[in-house]
Enzyme design. Structure first.
Site, PDB file in Angstrom:
ATOM      1  NE  ARG A 104      17.966  14.075 -20.892  1.00  0.00           N
ATOM      2  CZ  ARG A 104      18.553  13.516 -19.791  1.00  0.00           C
ATOM      3  NH1 ARG A 104      18.427  12.397 -19.523  1.00  0.00           N
ATOM      4  NH2 ARG A 104      19.146  14.644 -19.071  1.00  0.00           N
ATOM      5  CB  THR A 108       8.593  14.822 -19.628  1.00  0.00           C
ATOM      6  OG1 THR A 108       9.331  15.038 -21.040  1.00  0.00           O
ATOM      7  CG2 THR A 108       7.565  15.582 -19.457  1.00  0.00           C
ATOM      8  CG  ASP A 200      24.430  18.778 -21.822  1.00  0.00           C
ATOM      9  OD1 ASP A 200      23.442  18.914 -21.516  1.00  0.00           O
ATOM     10  OD2 ASP A 200      25.040  18.757 -22.963  1.00  0.00           O
ATOM     11  CG  ASP A 203      25.532  22.441 -22.760  1.00  0.00           C
ATOM     12  OD1 ASP A 203      25.199  22.871 -23.876  1.00  0.00           O
ATOM     13  OD2 ASP A 203      24.949  22.185 -21.914  1.00  0.00           O
TER      14      ASP A 203
HETATM   15  O1  LIG Z   1      19.253   8.701 -22.475  1.00  0.00           O
HETATM   16  P1  LIG Z   1      18.517  10.090 -22.390  1.00  0.00           P
HETATM   17  O2  LIG Z   1      18.006  10.240 -21.081  1.00  0.00           O
HETATM   18  O3  LIG Z   1      17.458  10.352 -23.641  1.00  0.00           O
HETATM   19  O4  LIG Z   1      19.645  11.121 -22.516  1.00  0.00           O
HETATM   20  C1  LIG Z   1      20.522  11.166 -23.453  1.00  0.00           C
HETATM   21  C2  LIG Z   1      20.729  12.340 -24.502  1.00  0.00           C
HETATM   22  O5  LIG Z   1      20.459  13.284 -23.885  1.00  0.00           O
HETATM   23  C3  LIG Z   1      21.744  14.212 -24.546  1.00  0.00           C
HETATM   24  O6  LIG Z   1      21.065  14.952 -25.463  1.00  0.00           O
HETATM   25  P2  LIG Z   1      20.463  16.350 -25.082  1.00  0.00           P
HETATM   26  O7  LIG Z   1      18.828  16.350 -24.964  1.00  0.00           O
HETATM   27  O8  LIG Z   1      21.168  16.951 -24.017  1.00  0.00           O
HETATM   28  O9  LIG Z   1      20.649  17.286 -26.687  1.00  0.00           O
HETATM   29  P3  LIG Z   1      21.976  17.912 -26.939  1.00  0.00           P
HETATM   30  O10 LIG Z   1      22.672  16.772 -27.654  1.00  0.00           O
HETATM   31  O11 LIG Z   1      21.431  18.791 -28.144  1.00  0.00           O
HETATM   32  O12 LIG Z   1      22.584  18.537 -26.048  1.00  0.00           O
HETATM   33  C4  LIG Z   1      22.415  13.162 -25.280  1.00  0.00           C
HETATM   34  O13 LIG Z   1      23.219  13.470 -26.173  1.00  0.00           O
HETATM   35  C5  LIG Z   1      21.324  11.985 -25.649  1.00  0.00           C
HETATM   36  O14 LIG Z   1      20.958  12.324 -26.781  1.00  0.00           O
HETATM   37  O1  LIG Z   2      24.723  13.040 -18.277  1.00  0.00           O
HETATM   38  C1  LIG Z   2      24.263  13.181 -19.217  1.00  0.00           C
HETATM   39  C2  LIG Z   2      22.692  12.843 -19.439  1.00  0.00           C
HETATM   40  C3  LIG Z   2      22.435  13.189 -20.715  1.00  0.00           C
HETATM   41  N1  LIG Z   2      22.898  13.722 -21.655  1.00  0.00           N
HETATM   42  C4  LIG Z   2      24.213  14.332 -21.367  1.00  0.00           C
HETATM   43  O2  LIG Z   2      24.749  15.027 -22.127  1.00  0.00           O
HETATM   44  N2  LIG Z   2      24.798  14.133 -20.185  1.00  0.00           N
HETATM   45 MG   LIG Z   3      22.689  18.343 -24.031  1.00  0.00          MG
END
Ligand SMILES: O=P(O)(O)OC[C@H]1O[C@H](OP(=O)(O)OP(=O)(O)O)[C@H](O)[C@@H]1O
Ligand SMILES: O=c1cc[nH]c(=O)[nH]1
Ligand SMILES: [Mg+2]
Length: 209
Positions: A104, A108, A200, A203
């Protein structure tokens, strides 16, 4: 409109509470992610078709039911979806696995695709997309679109935490997709995090913060 299933099994809710707790460390968080994914996989595969075969028990002939060779693929959204894949594969070890990398954009909040590696016969498979978090719904909707572009017809989405607003986004773009979520939380904060949520997910699974 396809159904949204919200889990009510005490084991799932108990493990989800462990994940929400900020005191829970990487090892326990990862274990709970894997275990909930396994329990939810059981729910999401209730409609797998069965066929009857003839077998010999030690005592007699019997007609027995087995899964009728349905082709399944799991598609975790990287990174956090990876935390759910082992639990799913414990129940369906023969499933193929495709990977979609999306992150994400922090400004944005829109998903950006950075990786895609899918089974060559993905269009013939029933796919379960997995990601612990559906926040704005952008990543899940984008992942489902990416699969539909490649010809996939039957898609389910499985997540641990979601918001109603995120689910609405997914359902509006993809009314045919059945959704399984362990819980629906009340809101998103200004950074697009689910509140109260669990932080997160990526993380916490990989220990990157
Ligand atoms: O519904 P949304 O608003 O799109 O958010 C959800 C997304 O955010 C997180 O991924 P992230 O971008 O943190 O990537 P990561 O899994 O690499 O930490 C999560 O695992 C989803 O894929
Ligand atoms: O709360 C949240 C939203 C998006 N992605 C995450 O990992 N946690
Ligand atoms: Mg993430």
């Amino acid at each position: 409109m396809a159904q949204i299933h919200v889990m009510d099994h005490p084991l799932i809710l108990h493990k989800l509470s462990l994940m929400r707790d900020r005191q829970t460390g990487v090892k326990e968080f990862r274990e709970a992610t894997r275990e909930i994914a396994m329990l939810m996989c059981y729910e999401a595969t209730r409609d797998l078709p069965l066929k009857e075969i003839n077998i010999e028990t030690p005592l007699a002939h019997a007609k027995a039911r087995v899964i009728s060779g349905k082709k399944i693929a799991f598609v975790p959204i990287l990174r956090a979806g990876l935390g759910m894949i082992d639990g799913m594969l414990e129940l369906i070890p023969a499933a193929k696995v495709g990977h979609l990398g999306l992150y994400r954009d922090p400004d944005t909040l829109k998903p950006v695709e950075y990786y895609a590696k899918l089974p060559v016969d993905i269009a013939e498979r029933d796919v379960i997309v997995i990601d612990p978090m559906v926040a704005t719904g952008g990543s899940a909707a984008e992942a489902i679109s990416a699969l539909k572009k490649r010809g996939v017809k039957h898609i389910k989405l499985m997540c641990l935490l979601s918001t109603q607003e995120g689910l609405d986004v997914v359902q509006k773009e993809h009314p045919d997709v059945e959704i399984f979520t362990a819980a629906i939380d009340p809101e998103l904060n200004e950074h697009g995090y689910i509140v109260p949520g669990l932080g997160d997910a990526g993380d916490r699974i990989f220990g990157t913060k």
